[in-house]
Write an enzyme that holds these catalytic residues in place. Sequence first.
Site, short mmCIF file in Angstrom:
data_model
loop_
_atom_site.label_atom_id
_atom_site.label_comp_id
_atom_site.label_asym_id
_atom_site.label_seq_id
_atom_site.Cartn_x
_atom_site.Cartn_y
_atom_site.Cartn_z
N HIS A 1 -10.83 -4.20 12.99
CA HIS A 1 -9.71 -4.85 12.29
C HIS A 1 -9.26 -6.00 13.18
O HIS A 1 -8.40 -5.85 14.04
CB HIS A 1 -8.59 -3.85 12.08
CG HIS A 1 -7.47 -4.38 11.24
ND1 HIS A 1 -6.17 -3.94 11.34
CD2 HIS A 1 -7.45 -5.34 10.28
CE1 HIS A 1 -5.41 -4.58 10.48
NE2 HIS A 1 -6.16 -5.44 9.82
N LYS B 1 -1.80 -13.10 15.46
CA LYS B 1 -3.25 -13.01 15.27
C LYS B 1 -3.78 -14.13 14.36
O LYS B 1 -4.75 -14.80 14.70
CB LYS B 1 -3.62 -11.65 14.69
CG LYS B 1 -5.13 -11.44 14.53
CD LYS B 1 -5.45 -10.07 13.95
CE LYS B 1 -5.06 -9.96 12.49
NZ LYS B 1 -5.62 -8.75 11.85
N LYS C 1 -8.35 -2.56 1.29
CA LYS C 1 -8.26 -1.67 2.44
C LYS C 1 -9.02 -0.37 2.23
O LYS C 1 -9.48 0.25 3.20
CB LYS C 1 -6.79 -1.39 2.76
CG LYS C 1 -6.05 -2.62 3.30
CD LYS C 1 -6.73 -3.22 4.54
CE LYS C 1 -5.90 -4.32 5.16
NZ LYS C 1 -6.58 -4.96 6.30
N ARG D 1 1.69 -12.23 -1.14
CA ARG D 1 0.35 -12.43 -0.59
C ARG D 1 -0.43 -13.49 -1.37
O ARG D 1 -0.18 -13.72 -2.56
CB ARG D 1 -0.44 -11.12 -0.65
CG ARG D 1 0.11 -10.00 0.23
CD ARG D 1 -0.46 -10.08 1.62
NE ARG D 1 -0.03 -8.97 2.45
CZ ARG D 1 -0.61 -8.65 3.61
NH1 ARG D 1 -1.64 -9.37 4.04
NH2 ARG D 1 -0.17 -7.65 4.33
N SER E 1 1.01 -6.85 12.95
CA SER E 1 1.82 -7.86 12.29
C SER E 1 2.85 -8.46 13.24
O SER E 1 3.53 -7.74 13.98
CB SER E 1 2.54 -7.23 11.09
OG SER E 1 3.35 -8.18 10.44
N ARG F 1 0.83 -1.20 0.00
CA ARG F 1 0.00 0.00 0.00
C ARG F 1 0.88 1.26 0.00
O ARG F 1 2.03 1.24 0.41
CB ARG F 1 -0.92 0.01 1.22
CG ARG F 1 -2.03 -1.03 1.17
CD ARG F 1 -2.96 -0.89 2.36
NE ARG F 1 -2.25 -1.01 3.64
CZ ARG F 1 -1.94 0.02 4.42
NH1 ARG F 1 -2.29 1.26 4.08
NH2 ARG F 1 -1.28 -0.17 5.55
#
Length: 689
Positions: free
Chosen positions: A371, A393, A352, A473, A389, A207
């Site tokens: 989030h 999680k 996003k 990704r 990060s 991003r």
Amino acid sequence: MAESGGDFSFTKRENGPGAGAAGMSGSSAQNATVVSRSGLPRIQTHAKNGICHDDSAAPVKAQTIDELHSLQKKKSAPTTPINNNNKDNPSSSSLPSSPFSALSEEERQKLQLQSISASLASLTRETGPKLVKGDPAKKSETPKVAHHHHDHFAPAFGVSDSALKFTHVLYNLSPSELYEQAIKYEHGSFVTSSGALATLSGAKTGRSPRDKRVVKDETTTDELWWGKGSPNIEMDEHTFLVNRERAVDYLNSLDKVFVNDQFLNWDPENKIKVRIVSARAYHSLFMNNMCIRPTPEELEEFGTPDFTIYNAGQFPCNRYTHYMTSSTSIDLNLSRREMVILGTQYAGEMKKGLFSVMHYLMPKRQILSLHSGCNMGKDGDVALFFGLSGTGKTTLSTDHNRLLIGDDEHCWSDNGVSNIEGGCYAKCIDLSREKEPDIWNAIKFGTVLENVVFEEHTREVDYTDKSVTENTRASYPIEYIPNAKIPCVGPHPKNVILLACDAFGVLPPVSKLNLAQTMYHFISGYTALVAGTEDGIKEPQATFSACFGAAFIMLHPTKYAAMLAEKMQKYGATGWLVNTGWSGGRYGVGNRIKLPYTRKIIDAIHSGSLLNVNYKKTEVFGLEIPTEIEGVPSEILDPVNTWKDKDAYKETLLKLGGLFKKNFEVFASYTIGKDGKLTEEILAAGPNF
């Protein structure tokens, strides 16, 4: 002697030369010996009822190759599964009949194209371009469809030469169709050995938050969070429209565009209709995975979207335009309900960007956007997982003993929790089958792999290779996860788990939080990672991200925190702070808390057993920590016990407390509620020394 196998007999020569089946019929022919000229046995076809069996059938009803190919295909639409074993779930009920069900296919296509044409209208043209469905490469399909839509969509001639051309709309294509488009027309697209589509996002592999802009107008001036610490960088309406015109004109200049009409939010009462107009099959497949895929019935009645993305990422913005600081610009206009992307092909901007939109739209309905990861136990107990990060999680929310509601974006309404998305967007750097089997197995046909490196011949992906980027990704539909809960909804959460990887080594492995503490740590959004240097190590670096997702929130963090506290209080949820980082010293001195211990802690939270143990309070942060947990050594529950140098522990603890205080200064002056008491409670819930 013959060895029979189905309709064939393998025979060996038993009779002399000249022996054969000539003149024989019926059952006699079935047992005949047939020998080839070379002396080897032949395969003999059995006759059935006197007729030699074959697979012949009536010839196809086609006069040309194109007609033959048209018989090969049945029309359908990609859909997200809406049913599961939970038949009592109201959101899995059958859909209402479509008000457009009486329309013919041609009339329905007209309505769809009219809606898409209106979406692509330019500021200088009241209507959008003339649109026709289908791939321009399939010339035989064009004239027929164009005939139906030409008069309906034609703008006044003389405006520009664009009035003379058709733009082909590839509408809600299936993954298979999108694979074909990507491989044929998009350089750098390949099918990997697992069946996933590997593709490249161009120069941008992540991003571009500094290039993201939000229109500041009469409404958003007072509603949104602006200024220090905010992710919202302003732009004016005029500049947005300049960029919108640039993006729309670029898309209209193409021979074809991809259009996805899809949904956000699995809660049927609060779903949002989104339209994504893009130039790349890769982007269309990515959003097909990430959004909720409509049924054919839902597509028929889709109508006008609630929000539209114009992804002209291959085309740069004009750097001399006001507010522009580079050739990349990601622009949100909440009043127009539109988003424009210029100068970046990284697909995560769309995901996003829509998440930011949900952070604006949902609180207006008194729905909390989060989030977070979310899973549910077999008894219906739901847990939310927050964490930046590296905090674990994904690892901790993915539990084979629990159902996955979602991995990243959720809403908490009076109906319970619901996933915003229809898919997952997982990091895959250093991915292995052993560590992340669910993600590994989800990388198959239909999955998009961004910027990975693979072996040229076998097409096997090397997930350790960072040649393109470390931010590799995988995007795949959520149903690719075996224990995903479909539909992705659940009851109100019982536990809210805030994860921190504390590389300073002073936070307890687990703490029970009261409401004010939950709000304080939720607003702080803390973790500490190791700052890399050329020499190797060394000092941990504290990171704070408000609401564990500061880059995407639109309102002031305290508003989301107040909503979280209200819902936790209303529905009886308990807050927890779980440290997955270091114990016995900071990074380089102590050791990381063992994952099996953290899992035991999470299991005790899920089961409720952690509510029924003795607690004591820590100094500085004032955290309530349990004195014992089954399967976890009691001495590690209080971090001071694990440090050999007690003075160093106290010094490090005070240092971290100071970092928390400094970070919270930007929020301290913001009053929550009319009397400000809640603000005082939150401030008191932080470190005191």
